[in-house]
Structure formats: C-alpha cells, structure tokens
Design an enzyme around this catalytic site. Structure first.
Site, PDB file in Angstrom:
ATOM      1  N   HIS A   1       0.818  -1.224   0.000  1.00 49.00           N
ATOM      2  CA  HIS A   1       0.000   0.000   0.000  1.00 49.00           C
ATOM      3  C   HIS A   1       0.850   1.272   0.000  1.00 49.00           C
ATOM      4  O   HIS A   1       0.297   2.366  -0.151  1.00 49.00           O
ATOM      5  CB  HIS A   1      -0.924   0.018   1.217  1.00 49.00           C
ATOM      6  CG  HIS A   1      -2.005  -1.015   1.192  1.00 49.00           C
ATOM      7  ND1 HIS A   1      -2.901  -1.130   0.162  1.00 49.00           N
ATOM      8  CD2 HIS A   1      -2.316  -2.005   2.082  1.00 49.00           C
ATOM      9  CE1 HIS A   1      -3.737  -2.131   0.412  1.00 49.00           C
ATOM     10  NE2 HIS A   1      -3.393  -2.685   1.561  1.00 49.00           N
TER      11      HIS A   1
ATOM     12  N   ASP B   1      -2.803 -10.475  -2.554  1.00 49.60           N
ATOM     13  CA  ASP B   1      -3.329 -10.081  -1.253  1.00 49.60           C
ATOM     14  C   ASP B   1      -4.826  -9.793  -1.402  1.00 49.60           C
ATOM     15  O   ASP B   1      -5.302  -9.495  -2.509  1.00 49.60           O
ATOM     16  CB  ASP B   1      -2.587  -8.828  -0.793  1.00 49.60           C
ATOM     17  CG  ASP B   1      -2.912  -8.386   0.612  1.00 49.60           C
ATOM     18  OD1 ASP B   1      -2.170  -8.743   1.532  1.00 49.60           O
ATOM     19  OD2 ASP B   1      -3.917  -7.669   0.780  1.00 49.60           O
TER      20      ASP B   1
ATOM     21  N   HIS C   1      -6.380  -7.205  -0.443  1.00 51.57           N
ATOM     22  CA  HIS C   1      -6.554  -5.790  -0.781  1.00 51.57           C
ATOM     23  C   HIS C   1      -5.662  -5.401  -1.957  1.00 51.57           C
ATOM     24  O   HIS C   1      -4.547  -5.900  -2.098  1.00 51.57           O
ATOM     25  CB  HIS C   1      -6.220  -4.909   0.421  1.00 51.57           C
ATOM     26  CG  HIS C   1      -6.992  -5.255   1.655  1.00 51.57           C
ATOM     27  ND1 HIS C   1      -6.506  -6.108   2.627  1.00 51.57           N
ATOM     28  CD2 HIS C   1      -8.226  -4.867   2.060  1.00 51.57           C
ATOM     29  CE1 HIS C   1      -7.408  -6.227   3.591  1.00 51.57           C
ATOM     30  NE2 HIS C   1      -8.463  -5.498   3.265  1.00 51.57           N
TER      31      HIS C   1
ATOM     32  N   ASP D   1      -4.417 -12.843   3.862  1.00 53.56           N
ATOM     33  CA  ASP D   1      -5.689 -12.302   4.337  1.00 53.56           C
ATOM     34  C   ASP D   1      -6.844 -12.703   3.429  1.00 53.56           C
ATOM     35  O   ASP D   1      -7.985 -12.306   3.648  1.00 53.56           O
ATOM     36  CB  ASP D   1      -5.629 -10.786   4.505  1.00 53.56           C
ATOM     37  CG  ASP D   1      -5.038 -10.055   3.312  1.00 53.56           C
ATOM     38  OD1 ASP D   1      -4.638 -10.716   2.330  1.00 53.56           O
ATOM     39  OD2 ASP D   1      -4.948  -8.821   3.368  1.00 53.56           O
TER      40      ASP D   1
END
Length: 334
Positions: free
Chosen positions: A154, A190, A192, A279
């Site tokens: 991120h 991932d 996200h 995740d």
C-alpha cells in the site's frame, strides 16, 4: 527455499488503529511474524544494502520524513503513536507546511497506520529482507521467500497507509531491473489491492503489475484497483486489475490468477515478484474471501508452473493463529 527476516522487524508495534469509526487494537502485530517463523522453521538475517535501493523507489523527502517523524512527534509534545487526522482535498495546491499534523497528511492516506519510534527501523529491515531474497534469486535460486513485516504494497513512492511504509515488492522489482532483468512482473494476491505498487509503476512499461483482490467498490483501498485502471504513457497495458466479489472461493481465485499469469507470460517477464497476502483466508478478521489452508498450496503450484525465477514477498494476513500454516501451505505448494 531460503527465507529472510531480521529480528528488528518485530519492533514496530503500534498500540491501536482507527478502524470502522473507532479505535481498536492494531491488527498488524509482531505476533504475525512469530507465527510464520514457527511454521517455516526460521529465516536467515539479511545483509544491509543501504538506502540506495530504497531511494531508487521512494522519494527522498518522504524517506527523511519517515526517519524523523517519531522524534518530531515527541518534540511537538504529542504522546503515544503518530496518527494523522487531516488530509488535503484532491487537487489542492501543494504547500510547504512544517507542522507535524500537516506533514502526516501530506505523506499518508489513512488513519489506520500509526508510526512509532521503531517504525522506520522495522520498515527498513523489511525492505532489506526483500532485497536479500531478490539477490538470492538473481544469484541462481529458483525462488526465495521474504517475511516482510511490516508489509509494503500500500506504500507509494511518497506516501504510507494500509499498515505499509516502504514498498518491499517495488524495491525488489527495481533491484531486479537494476541488475539487468529487462522485464519484471509483480503478481499481487493479497485480499486488498496494492495501490502503492500500482502507482509506482503506473507509467512504466518495464514492470508489469497484475493484481487480484477484493472489489474496491466494497473494500479498502476503494480509490484504486478497478478493472479499468490499465496504466498510462509507457505503462499503458502494463497494469491488470482483476477485482473479485466478497465470498470468492478457490475456483474464482484460480481463474483470475490464471488470467494474470497468462498476461505475465505474454509480457515476457524474466523474473516474478509475488506479493503474497494470506488475508484471503476464510477466517481472516478484516477480509471476506473463502480460501482454505490447503488451497494455498494449489494456487502456489499454479504460480510455480510459470517457471519464472520468483521472489515471494509477504504482505497481509491477520488471522494470527492460522497465519503460519497458511504461509507454510503456500511455500510447500510452490
């Protein structure tokens, strides 16, 4: 498979984060690293390759901000961890602002990523671990794993958020390019979207970024990762986003990943960076896919079948009790 991790990566340990309108315990805890290390049998310590490879990706002013933020926060008389509360509206003119709150707003995009006195040290060694794995592969290993904690995808060239401060996958990709790999691909799996990685390589045609992730119409980071985002300029067509609905299972995930691997093959990548987040697990407390522990070995085998030298970079995964088993499943499948 060689694995890399430095014990100083455990030091970053914020007390709390802002999540869904209230403060809660910080999810990206040092226990994540311990769970993984226990499951994979430990890791090698990386050597220190200095700031050069980090500055090849990240803005020098941003790096200096990360290095000094905790000290400046304390000097301003602020207790606890540094957390922002004001951000500029998109399109506002850039200003030179010295107050610490304004600087946090300048260099971050959320309030869920506090910075402590140890954040820089942990993020720095996370990047060094990624560099160690990259050089192991460049020197002839088929694959290597780097336990990047805190994670990185991120983080943009000049901003942090989503528990990420330095973008280890981007640092690894740039190091491979600097070592002579003509084309490098990043496969982000991932839960996200890796907005920071996408932004760093958005206008470049030498690094292909493919991501399968939760649809940003419903999930963080919301403003990046939609299917129509394909890059621009020299990078047009070198970004591929494959958003998936909440509740996605192994079959949907494998289909999307298959599309990504086909695109990476067509791009002609000579080295692959995998931003691996566990995740996607069915029991993850902040995510909503339905991937089971044995599934990780299955889609790891699909990636391995591409036959590319591969650096596996750890990103998210917050079901701590199951995290080690999920990572071990992925690595065994690979």
């Amino acid at each position: 498979m060689r694995a890399f991790f430095d014990s100083r990566q455990r030091r970053h340990a914020p007390a709390r984060e802002l999540h869904n309108g209230g403060f809660t315990d910080y999810a990206e805890t040092p226990a994540r690293a311990q769970s993984i290390l226990a499951a994979i049998g430990g890791a090698e310590a990386p050597e220190d390759r200095g700031l050069g490879p980090i500055l090849a990706v990240h803005d020098a002013g941003y790096v200096e901000f990360l290095q000094t933020l905790a000290e400046r926060w304390a000097a301003a008389g602020r207790p606890g961890d540094a957390i922002g509360y004001v951000w500029p509206v998109v399109g506002r003119r850039p200003l030179r602002l010295d107050r610490i709150d304004a600087l946090i707003g300048r260099y971050s995009f959320d309030a869920s990523t506090p910075i402590t006195a140890d954040t820089w040290t942990s993020a720095y060694w996370s990047a060094q671990s990624a560099l160690a794995a990259t050089h192991a592969v460049l020197d002839g290993d088929r694959a290597a794993f780097t336990l990047c904690r805190p994670p990185g995808h991120h983080a943009g060239a000049d901003y942090y958020g989503g528990y990420c401060h330095l973008n280890a996958a981007a640092v690894a990709a740039q190091a491979a390019r600097n070592a002579g790999k003509a084309k490098v691909a990043i496969l982000d799996i991932d839960y996200h979207h890796g907005n920071g990685t996408q932004d760093i390589f958005w206008a470049r045609g030498d690094v292909f970024y493919a991501s399968l992730h939760a649809d940003p119409a419903t999930d963080y980071p919301f403003y990046w990762g939609h299917a129509d985002e394909v890059g621009e300029g020299d990078g047009r067509g070198a970004t591929l986003n494959l958003p998936l609905p909440q509740g996605a299972t192994l079959d949907a995930f494998r289909r999307a990943q298959g599309r990504a691997l086909e695109a990476i093959a067509a791009f002609g990548a000579k080295l692959l960076i995998v931003s691996f987040g566990a995740d996607t697990y069915i029991g993850d407390p902040i995510s909503a896919f339905r991937i089971e522990t044995p599934d990780y070995a299955i889609f790891a085998r699909d990636i391995a079948a591409a036959g590319l030298p591969t650096v596996i970079v750890m990103e998210g995964g917050y079901a701590v009790d199951a995290l080690g088993a999920n990572v071990a499943s992925f690595l065994s499948g690979f």
